[in-house]
Design a protein around this motif. Structure first.
Motif, PDB file in Angstrom:
ATOM      1  N   PRO A   9       0.850  -1.193   0.000  1.00 16.22           N
ATOM      2  CA  PRO A   9       0.000   0.000   0.000  1.00 16.22           C
ATOM      3  C   PRO A   9       0.882   1.239   0.000  1.00 16.22           C
ATOM      4  N   PRO A  10       0.382   2.353  -0.550  1.00 13.13           N
ATOM      5  CA  PRO A  10       1.183   3.581  -0.521  1.00 13.13           C
ATOM      6  C   PRO A  10       1.564   3.897   0.916  1.00 13.13           C
ATOM      7  N   ARG A  11       2.866   4.165   1.119  1.00 11.18           N
ATOM      8  CA  ARG A  11       3.381   4.234   2.473  1.00 11.18           C
ATOM      9  C   ARG A  11       2.711   5.309   3.319  1.00 11.18           C
ATOM     10  N   PHE A  12       2.638   6.500   2.726  1.00 13.40           N
ATOM     11  CA  PHE A  12       2.140   7.610   3.520  1.00 13.40           C
ATOM     12  C   PHE A  12       0.667   7.417   3.865  1.00 13.40           C
ATOM     13  N   ALA A  13      -0.118   6.971   2.882  1.00 19.89           N
ATOM     14  CA  ALA A  13      -1.548   6.780   3.116  1.00 19.89           C
ATOM     15  C   ALA A  13      -1.758   5.742   4.219  1.00 19.89           C
ATOM     16  N   ALA A  14      -0.952   4.656   4.179  1.00 15.82           N
ATOM     17  CA  ALA A  14      -1.097   3.604   5.184  1.00 15.82           C
ATOM     18  C   ALA A  14      -0.758   4.144   6.573  1.00 15.82           C
ATOM     19  N   TRP A  15       0.296   4.936   6.618  1.00 13.80           N
ATOM     20  CA  TRP A  15       0.715   5.525   7.892  1.00 13.80           C
ATOM     21  C   TRP A  15      -0.402   6.419   8.444  1.00 13.80           C
ATOM     22  N   LEU A  16      -0.946   7.232   7.548  1.00 12.95           N
ATOM     23  CA  LEU A  16      -1.975   8.186   7.954  1.00 12.95           C
ATOM     24  C   LEU A  16      -3.215   7.450   8.460  1.00 12.95           C
ATOM     25  N   LEU A  17      -3.580   6.387   7.749  1.00 15.13           N
ATOM     26  CA  LEU A  17      -4.770   5.634   8.143  1.00 15.13           C
ATOM     27  C   LEU A  17      -4.563   5.031   9.530  1.00 15.13           C
ATOM     28  N   ALA A  18      -3.372   4.419   9.731  1.00 19.75           N
ATOM     29  CA  ALA A  18      -3.103   3.780  11.021  1.00 19.75           C
ATOM     30  C   ALA A  18      -3.128   4.796  12.158  1.00 19.75           C
ATOM     31  N   ARG A  19      -2.723   6.055  11.879  1.00 17.34           N
ATOM     32  CA  ARG A  19      -2.701   7.054  12.927  1.00 17.34           C
ATOM     33  C   ARG A  19      -4.091   7.605  13.233  1.00 17.34           C
ATOM     34  N   THR A  20      -4.992   7.579  12.248  1.00 23.71           N
ATOM     35  CA  THR A  20      -6.261   8.264  12.453  1.00 23.71           C
ATOM     36  C   THR A  20      -7.401   7.322  12.837  1.00 23.71           C
ATOM     37  N   VAL A  21      -7.231   6.022  12.588  1.00 27.34           N
ATOM     38  CA  VAL A  21      -8.357   5.120  12.845  1.00 27.34           C
ATOM     39  C   VAL A  21      -8.599   5.012  14.355  1.00 27.34           C
ATOM     40  N   PRO A  22      -9.849   5.092  14.787  1.00 25.76           N
ATOM     41  CA  PRO A  22     -10.125   4.971  16.214  1.00 25.76           C
ATOM     42  C   PRO A  22      -9.698   3.598  16.733  1.00 25.76           C
ATOM     43  N   GLU A  23      -9.227   3.582  17.978  1.00 24.23           N
ATOM     44  CA  GLU A  23      -8.663   2.373  18.556  1.00 24.23           C
ATOM     45  C   GLU A  23      -9.603   1.183  18.431  1.00 24.23           C
ATOM     46  N   ARG A  24     -10.905   1.400  18.669  1.00 26.57           N
ATOM     47  CA  ARG A  24     -11.798   0.245  18.748  1.00 26.57           C
ATOM     48  C   ARG A  24     -11.908  -0.482  17.413  1.00 26.57           C
ATOM     49  N   ASP A  25     -11.691   0.237  16.286  1.00 26.43           N
ATOM     50  CA  ASP A  25     -11.823  -0.409  14.986  1.00 26.43           C
ATOM     51  C   ASP A  25     -10.485  -0.697  14.330  1.00 26.43           C
ATOM     52  N   ARG A  26      -9.394  -0.360  15.022  1.00 23.84           N
ATOM     53  CA  ARG A  26      -8.091  -0.424  14.363  1.00 23.84           C
ATOM     54  C   ARG A  26      -7.832  -1.785  13.720  1.00 23.84           C
ATOM     55  N   GLU A  27      -7.968  -2.843  14.542  1.00 25.75           N
ATOM     56  CA  GLU A  27      -7.591  -4.159  14.043  1.00 25.75           C
ATOM     57  C   GLU A  27      -8.452  -4.571  12.858  1.00 25.75           C
TER      58      GLU A  27
END
Lengths: 888, 116
Positions: A9-27
């Motif tokens: 996956p595009p590196r930056f987009a993946a990083w951004l998604l991982a940082r912004t997703v709420p904890e409860r739905d992260r996994e």
């Protein structure tokens, strides 16, 4: 299966998604994305990455909206602090909600500034600065050559002969891993129908030179190449699309033009040289070619510790030695030069002017966005003085007030940053999609995280700085005399007005530079539209065919193309059809000429021209007017007198003022080969694109070609949309030989458009930026005039009570805007003149300092600026003096 | 700032909420992030972003219309577990109610052919 280093996956987009997703739905959410990306990447890594970016861009707001401030974060400094910060946030949200237009203007400005600068720098970095994934790209060089005697500028393609390559490999110490290569088309099949594949042929170990081994299996060694072993390496793309990523194919036979090769390796994703999908050893040893026949490119690595300049010096010495040794036999060697240039530079030099201009323009846009945010915040702070005064009177501490204003500016800046990030992701995606059509481009834009971070910081700083400065002002002000009646011209508002005017002047200056650049580019664009192409380029479909020599001898090639053209011409939608080895604007094949009656050497420049093999009807199909003599006829066949047609510029150049028809010349630098008699002169077609004058061109008859030229373009003129003919074209070719397939399908108009694309992108983007800049500057002018008028309401009331007319009041108010606008335009014009030089490379028949364009742009800008100032002035002139005097 | 789960979203089921509930209903035991998105995309022809989907699922779960359970984790998901969603009786009721509302609104209504 996935491959080590397979599509990610595009590196930056993946990083951004991982940082912004709420904890409860992260996994669950990240797992979903990984799962679906893998499925999509198997089909097309490019489309999968685009999908991923779209998903992230579409999810940012929803994800962030679900953040809940964790109570613990606020409790660290005591309970009351936490509660009051939450209160500040709530209060900020309410205030901004009430002033929706103000908030939207700030957030929109920031978003556009951040988005535009990130998109452009991502583009410039991915396409121009670092387009190749090879290690140490600054040590990978290609060897260019210049032949002043032939009028040939520095060129890197089909520019060296086998003997010259051997000299380079043997006699230089500054270069190592020197390989020669060439490109062409081959049919590839392992099972099922064969496919036409763009192929690179290597003489030497290319994998060592490029510094990248195949991702799967192995490459081929120099020894294998020299022994003529039939081994093949394919691209990751071909492996995925054609062979479904089956690793079991390694070591199995792969049929190339029907000959069995062994597939030994698969390249990593995205490591392509000019979109080649198949790499095989050069089929014949280059030793067999004459010294004057230049059809190879050369790649090499600089030897350790050797600089480019040292390599240059050694190449200079080599060129001089060669010139001394061979000048007698090959006069084109006189004054020739060899030049080592990094592979990146050789590939991006045509894009560099556009990249420089875009990077400069977008830096202005970012600066302008920050200035505009400052103006907006300044204007707003003045309208909040009373609110702040009340709060001070009610006992709010200075610290408390500052914090609240800080929270507000931060919230704005963060919102702007988020919107800008979403815009950047979507923009890079759109650019990547637009550019993926241009398959010869080396790089691929990916979001440049450094630039995004920089733009975010800049906008955050602008927001906080200018959100806070007026706050400091206001606080100091109010502490001096809380709840004092607002004076019509208190010192604070004079100071603020001066600051606002400075910013408006800056905005006007920046906008002037951008508008001038856009005006110049547009002017060039209009000029280019008017260039005479020398033929009718509309409504012509072109495609290419390469017949395998293994199955088609010279006579069979002739017969095949004759039949193909005849069947195509019989199609009801086709008014004329022909074949040719090249067509305008994409001529590439050149030859030297010896004109009868002139000496070979002695002249300043040896005659050389584009040489094009054409079938009967070529001129009629393209609509190139014949000025003298005749077209090729059906009886101009092999064995008859060899005939040629010259372009007008070739006739003028080689035969001066006299009529060229009936004169004779020979092709090639060696002065051997048959005499060609000129039977006609055709108009000069734009064979190098619209922005360069046509080169002399020599046409010879394909029917008289004894060499068995096996790859030709076929051209068909149609009445309606040429693209509609494509299915029928494929059917006609299939009927002639089901194993052949057409490629490089495009219209002549599309070929022109592709050449113009970098310029068009630059023109379009700079035009867009200039429009944005104009809108910002006008809104800045409007707000500063409105603010000044409001601050002087009482004075205006007095003047009107004393008998001043509406027009005088309007003049008084409009004059407020004049100094910053005029100063801005003058500064902007100076800036535009300074920017003329980098811009010049993109201009056509327009000078960067063109007084007409610059004058028109600044006059137009001044007029619209006055219009923007006129609105608030009109409102001021309609004041009721009584009410104005009672104001506040 | 806002606890969306606590905010009443009006009397009627939102359009996207309805799409998600229907997709979950179609999928039975097979419903998780990827399949729910695909189901909606296949039936509506519009791309759906994961962020809004999970935000909506959270809301639906808070209202008791769907329930979730952790599923298996596979290498293709980078070792991350799926979360499966199931429609609950309350969800069935609210969907049925939405459908009845629609039908009542449409009843007796004849619109001209939409312009093309």
């Amino acid at each position: 299966m996935t491959l080590r280093g397979g599509p990610r996956p595009p590196r930056f987009a993946a990083w951004l998604l991982a940082r912004t997703v709420p904890e409860r739905d992260r996994e669950a959410l990240l797992g979903d994305m990984t799962e679906e990306f893998a499925v999509r990447a198997a089909v097309s890594p490019h489309a999968a990455r685009a999908w991923y970016r779209r998903q992230v861009a579409g999810s940012l707001v929803a994800n962030v909206a679900r953040w809940r401030p964790s109570p613990r974060a606020f409790r660290r400094k005591g309970d009351s602090m936490g509660r009051s910060l939450a209160g500040d946030l709530r209060f900020a949200a309410r205030t901004l909600g009430r002033n929706r237009w103000f908030a939207a203007a700030v957030v929109g400005t920031l978003a556009l500034g951040i988005g535009a600068s990130t998109v452009v720098f991502s583009l410039v970095d991915g396409m121009v600065l670092n387009p190749f994934p090879y290690p140490q790209p600054d040590r990978l060089v290609t060897i260019g050559s210049e032949f002043p005697k032939l009028g040939r500028e520095l060129s890197f393609f089909e520019n060296l002969s086998p003997a010259e390559f051997r000299d380079l490999a043997r006699d230089t110490r500054s270069l190592r891993d020197v390989v020669a290569w060439d490109m062409g088309h081959r049919q590839v099949a392992s099972s099922g129908a064969p496919e036409q594949v763009f192929t690179a042929f290597w003489w030497g170990d290319a994998f060592a030179t490029l510094g990248l081994p195949p991702a799967l299996g192995r490459g081929f060694s120099a020894a294998e190449v020299h022994r003529g072993e039939r081994v093949a390496v394919i691209s990751h793309r071909l492996w995925q699309t054609r062979f479904a990523g089956d690793a079991g194919l390694l070591g199995r036979p792969l049929h190339v033009n029907g000959v069995p090769f062994t597939l030994v390796g698969v390249m990593p994703p995205r490591v392509l040289v000019y979109d080649t999908d198949l790499w095989i050893p050069m089929p014949v040893s280059p030793e067999g070619f004459p010294r004057g026949q230049r059809q190879f490119q050369v790649l090499a690595r600089l030897a350790p510790e050797v600089s480019l300049a040292e390599a240059q010096a050694e190449l200079g010495a080599l060129a001089s030695r060669t010139e001394a040794a061979h000048r007698q036999a090959l006069p084109e060697y006189e004054g020739w030069r060899l030049r080592a240039v990094t592979w990146t530079e050789a590939n991006v030099r045509t894009l560099r002017p556009a990249a420089t201009v875009l990077a400069g323009a977008v830096a202005f846009v970012l600066l302008l966005a920050c200035a505009n945010v400052a103006t907006l915040l300044l204007a707003r702070s003045s309208s909040r003085r009373r609110e702040i005064a009340v709060r001070v009177a009610l006992g709010a501490s200075r610290k408390r007030l500052l914090r609240q204003l800080l929270v507000e500016s931060l919230a704005l800046a963060l919102l702007g940053g988020m919107a800008g990030t979403a815009l950047a992701l979507a923009g890079v995606d759109g650019m990547a999609a637009a550019l993926s059509e241009l398959r010869w481009l080396p790089g691929e834009p990916a979001v440049d995280a450094r630039m995004l971070l920089f733009a975010l910081c800049a906008s955050l700083a602008a927001g906080v700085l200018f959100g806070l400065a007026p706050a400091l002002h206001a606080v100091r002000d109010q502490v001096q005399g809380a709840l004092r009646v607002e004076g019509s011209a208190s010192t604070a508002s004079v100071g603020r007005l001066r600051l606002q005017r400075t910013f408006v002047g800056l905005e006007v200056a920046l906008a002037t530079v951008l508008l001038c650049a856009a005006g110049l580019l547009f002017h060039s664009f209009l000029r280019l539209q008017r260039v005479d192409r020398g033929f009718d380029s509309r409504g012509v479909l072109t495609f290419r065919l390469t017949l395998p020599r293994e199955r088609y001898d010279a006579a069979a090639v002739q017969a095949f193309f004759r039949q193909l053209v005849a069947r195509l011409a019989a199609h009801p939608a086709v008014s004329a059809a022909a074949a040719g080895s090249q067509f305008p604007p994409m001529a590439f094949s050149r030859t030297q000429l010896r004109v009868e009656g002139t000496a070979a050497a002695g002249a300043d420049e040896l005659p050389s021209a584009f040489s094009t093999l054409v079938s009967e009807g070529y001129f009629r199909t393209l609509g190139i007017p014949l000025l003298r003599g005749r077209e090729f006829a059906a009886d101009d066949t092999l064995g008859r007198r060899a005939v040629a047609i010259l372009s007008e510029s070739a006739a003028r150049r080689f035969f001066g003022g006299v009529d060229a028809v009936g004169r004779r010349f020979r092709m090639g630098g060696d002065g051997e080969g048959p005499w060609y008699e000129v039977v006609g002169v055709a108009a000069s077609a734009a064979n190098r694109g619209l922005d360069r004058a046509p080169e002399p061109e020599v046409y010879t008859s394909f029917a008289q070609d004894a060499g068995g030229w096996n790859q030709l373009f076929v051209l068909a003129r149609t009445a309606g949309d040429p693209r509609a003919l494509v299915p029928d074209v494929r059917a006609i070719v299939r009927a002639l030989d089901p194993e052949q397939s057409v490629y490089a399908v495009q219209t002549v108009e599309q070929a022109f458009a592709a050449l113009a694309l970098p310029r068009r992108i630059a023109t379009g983007l700079v035009g867009g930026f200039a429009t944005f800049a104009l809108a910002l500057a006008l809104s800045g002018i409007y707000s500063v005039v409105a603010f000044a008028a409001a601050a002087r309401t009482r004075e205006i009331g007095v003047r009107m009570a004393m008998g001043a007319g509406a027009s005088e009041v309007r003049g008084l108010v409009v004059r407020q805007a004049l100094p910053p606008v005029l100063a801005g335009i003058v500064a902007g014009l100076a800036g535009a003149l300074a920017a003329a030089r980098p811009l010049q490379a993109l201009l056509f028949e327009v000078r960067g300092s063109d007084p007409v364009t610059l004058g028109a742009v600044s006059a137009l800008f001044a007029c619209t600026a006055l219009l923007a100032a006129y609105g608030p002035a009109r409102r001021a002139s309609r004041l009721d003096p009584v009410r104005a005097l009672r104001a506040e | 700032l806002h606890d969306y789960s606590a905010v009443p979203r009006g009397r009627f089921l939102g359009e996207f909420e309805q799409l998600v509930l229907l997709a979950v209903a179609h999928l039975g035991d097979e419903g998780y992030g990827v399949t729910i998105r695909r189901e909606i995309e296949a039936r509506t022809g519009h791309e759906v972003a994961v962020g809004p989907l999970y935000a909506t699922l959270e809301r639906l779960e808070a209202k008791g219309w769907v329930t979730s359970r952790a599923g298996e984790s596979t290498p293709v998901r980078g070792g991350r577990a799926r979360r499966h969603y199931r429609l609950e009786p309350a969800g069935v009721r609210v969907l049925a109610e939405a459908r009845r509302t629609h039908e009542r609104m449409w009843k007796g209504l004849v619109l001209g052919r939409p312009a093309r």
